[in-house]
Design an enzyme around this catalytic site. Structure first.
Site, PDB file in Angstrom:
ATOM      1  N   GLY A 140       0.755  -1.251   0.000  1.00 17.55           N
ATOM      2  CA  GLY A 140       0.000   0.000   0.000  1.00 17.55           C
ATOM      3  C   GLY A 140       0.785   1.300   0.000  1.00 17.55           C
ATOM      4  O   GLY A 140       0.189   2.361   0.121  1.00 17.55           O
ATOM      5  N   GLY A 141       2.114   1.219  -0.160  1.00 12.51           N
ATOM      6  CA  GLY A 141       2.914   2.459  -0.178  1.00 12.51           C
ATOM      7  C   GLY A 141       2.448   3.431  -1.261  1.00 12.51           C
ATOM      8  O   GLY A 141       2.250   4.621  -1.007  1.00 12.51           O
ATOM      9  N   LYS A 142       2.224   2.893  -2.465  1.00 13.11           N
ATOM     10  CA  LYS A 142       1.833   3.785  -3.572  1.00 13.11           C
ATOM     11  C   LYS A 142       0.395   4.246  -3.401  1.00 13.11           C
ATOM     12  O   LYS A 142       0.056   5.371  -3.763  1.00 13.11           O
ATOM     13  CB  LYS A 142       2.060   3.097  -4.924  1.00 13.11           C
ATOM     14  N   ASP A 196      -5.673  -6.287  -4.744  1.00 17.27           N
ATOM     15  CA  ASP A 196      -4.485  -7.149  -4.756  1.00 17.27           C
ATOM     16  C   ASP A 196      -4.967  -8.591  -4.697  1.00 17.27           C
ATOM     17  O   ASP A 196      -5.840  -8.934  -3.879  1.00 17.27           O
ATOM     18  CB  ASP A 196      -3.563  -6.842  -3.574  1.00 17.27           C
ATOM     19  N   ASP A 216       1.257  -1.703 -10.841  1.00 18.09           N
ATOM     20  CA  ASP A 216       2.556  -1.918 -10.196  1.00 18.09           C
ATOM     21  C   ASP A 216       2.709  -3.431  -9.989  1.00 18.09           C
ATOM     22  O   ASP A 216       2.352  -3.964  -8.933  1.00 18.09           O
ATOM     23  CB  ASP A 216       2.566  -1.158  -8.855  1.00 18.09           C
ATOM     24  N   CYS A 248       9.853  -3.102  -9.854  1.00 15.39           N
ATOM     25  CA  CYS A 248      11.091  -2.766  -9.132  1.00 15.39           C
ATOM     26  C   CYS A 248      12.195  -3.718  -9.592  1.00 15.39           C
ATOM     27  O   CYS A 248      12.944  -4.265  -8.797  1.00 15.39           O
ATOM     28  CB  CYS A 248      10.888  -2.790  -7.626  1.00 15.39           C
TER      29      CYS A 248
END
Ligand code: SAM
Length: 406
Positions: A207-209, A226, A277, A332
């Site tokens: 959940g960072g983004k 997700d 992502d 990433c």
């Protein structure tokens, strides 16, 4: 005779020491049945050395050194928490990289011409010049640069590897900042969320983004998804630790745990902005941790299928966007197979299978603005990539922005 005595004493001491060591830890590494013959981290390094040295050439040794060293974090400021946090972090020597771009960078970015050389061609750090090749297969466009003024991410200066302390809760229990790779904020900035937008975050956990997107204070409706149920639970916990309850209502937010590859069938032509992502080889993790490592032999088939899964997720994200809507694809990983090739394939299939025409939005103005904080790959023909570097050990992050024309 004296030498024999010494040896006997030594052997007795070793025996005594062994008695003090608990039995279960007395295992010779080479005899341990559970010891992996080829640790996943070593397999990852072998694989990266073989592929990235070809792909990145001279950039690989420095990216490799960065990947094998401690990563640098950024503190995503939580604007829903108390205001004093910003000053506290600044007093420790951090600065918000989003607002502290140099004016020269901003000027050059707005006057930037994507393919021409000459005066607007930027400089990557001090040394290497930017060279852009126009891709044959996809149409690229440069649009004006708009950054949400509300997303703030604090970082320590270049070369400073001070660690952040854990965030503390405020009076209402909300945490002041979220620690994440500062380069992970870039795909959220690139998404360019505007007032009243509906946004889909297709692979959102932990959940960072999502938190970065919520900092824009502009989203009318946010859908976070997700496929993993356990990771979705983690995402929910993160949201409750950072966002006031009144903003987590059903009218504003939907949290699902569905297979994102099917999203186009569920809800197409809907969202103004879509963040894709995707799961990837998570290169840093693959080199540093044995646990949950995608290079583990038992996960070879899963790893080989990643580009296909990534392509299906991006294609679903493209279908979910409305005509005129924008999609950001990110990973990433440094892998060309998981980055550029996935985007090319998805753009091709969107046109062939669904009649959706897309344009690649050139993100060079964005990277130009942040070139003093991150080390960007100098010559990608599609998308942009943050390379790990010992002086600015963020990333890897790859991102590519697409706009639906139809
Ligand atoms: N965006 C997240 C963040 O900033 O915290 C990180 C996402 S992580 C790179 C990729 C996520 O994709 C994982 O949480 C994984 O559970 C999820 N995932 C894997 N396969 C998926 C699928 N088919 N549909 C949706 N999500 C999927």
């Amino acid at each position: 005779m004296a030498a024999l005595m010494d040896t006997r004493i030594l052997l007795r001491k070793i025996k005594d020491l062994r008695c003090l060591t608990p039995k279960r830890t007395r295992v010779k590494a080479k005899w341990a049945a559970t010891q992996a013959k080829s640790p996943a981290t070593s397999l990852a390094l072998q694989y990266f050395d073989a592929t990235y040295s070809l792909q990145l050439g001279q950039q690989w040794p420095s990216a490799r050194a960065g990947l094998l060293s401690e990563r640098k974090y950024g503190a995503l400021l939580n604007s829903f928490s108390h205001e004093a946090v910003l000053a506290e972090l600044q007093a420790q020597g951090c600065r918000d990289f989003v607002s502290h771009t140099d004016q020269e960078g901003r000027g050059a970015a707005s006057a930037f011409s994507p393919y021409a050389g000459g005066e607007s061609e930027g400089r990557m750090e001090e040394e290497s010049s930017v060279s852009l090749k126009k891709p044959d297969s996809v149409d690229q466009e440069l649009s004006p640069l708009r950054l949400s003024p509300n997303i703030k991410c604090l970082v320590f200066p270049r070369g400073d590897i001070t660690r952040f302390k854990a965030a503390r809760p405020d009076m209402s229990g909300l945490l002041g900042y979220y620690l994440m790779d500062a380069a992970s904020v870039l795909p959220c900035l690139a998404l360019d969320v505007q007032e009243g937008h509906s946004v889909l975050d297709l692979c959102a956990a932990p959940g960072g983004k999502t938190l970065a997107l919520l900092q824009t204070h502009s989203i009318r409706f946010l859908c976070v998804n997700d496929a993993s149920v356990s990771r979705t639970l983690r995402l929910k916990k993160v949201l409750h630790s950072y966002v006031p309850k009144e903003l987590l209502t059903n009218e504003r937010l939907r949290i699902t745990s569905l297979d994102g590859t099917k999203w186009g069938e569920i809800e197409s032509n809907t969202f103004d902005r879509v963040l894709v992502d995707v799961p990837c080889t998570t290169d840093r993790h693959a080199l540093m941790e044995e646990d949950n490592n995608i290079f583990n032999k038992s996960r070879t088939s899963e790893r080989r299928k990643l580009p296909q899964l990534q392509m299906e997720l991006l294609l679903a994200g493209i279908e979910a966007a409305c005509p005129g809507g924008e999609i950001v694809y990110s990973t990433c990983s440094l892998s060309q197979l998981q980055n550029q090739y996935v985007v090319e394939q998805a753009v091709h299939l969107a046109r062939e299978k669904h009649g959706i025409h897309l344009q690649v939005v050139n993100l060079r103005p964005l990277t130009h603005m942040f070139r003093k904080t991150f080390h960007f790959a100098p010559d990608l023909h599609l998308g942009e990539m943050v390379l790990p570097h010992l002086a600015a050990n963020f990333g890897p992050i790859y991102m590519c922005k697409l706009r639906r024309l139809s």
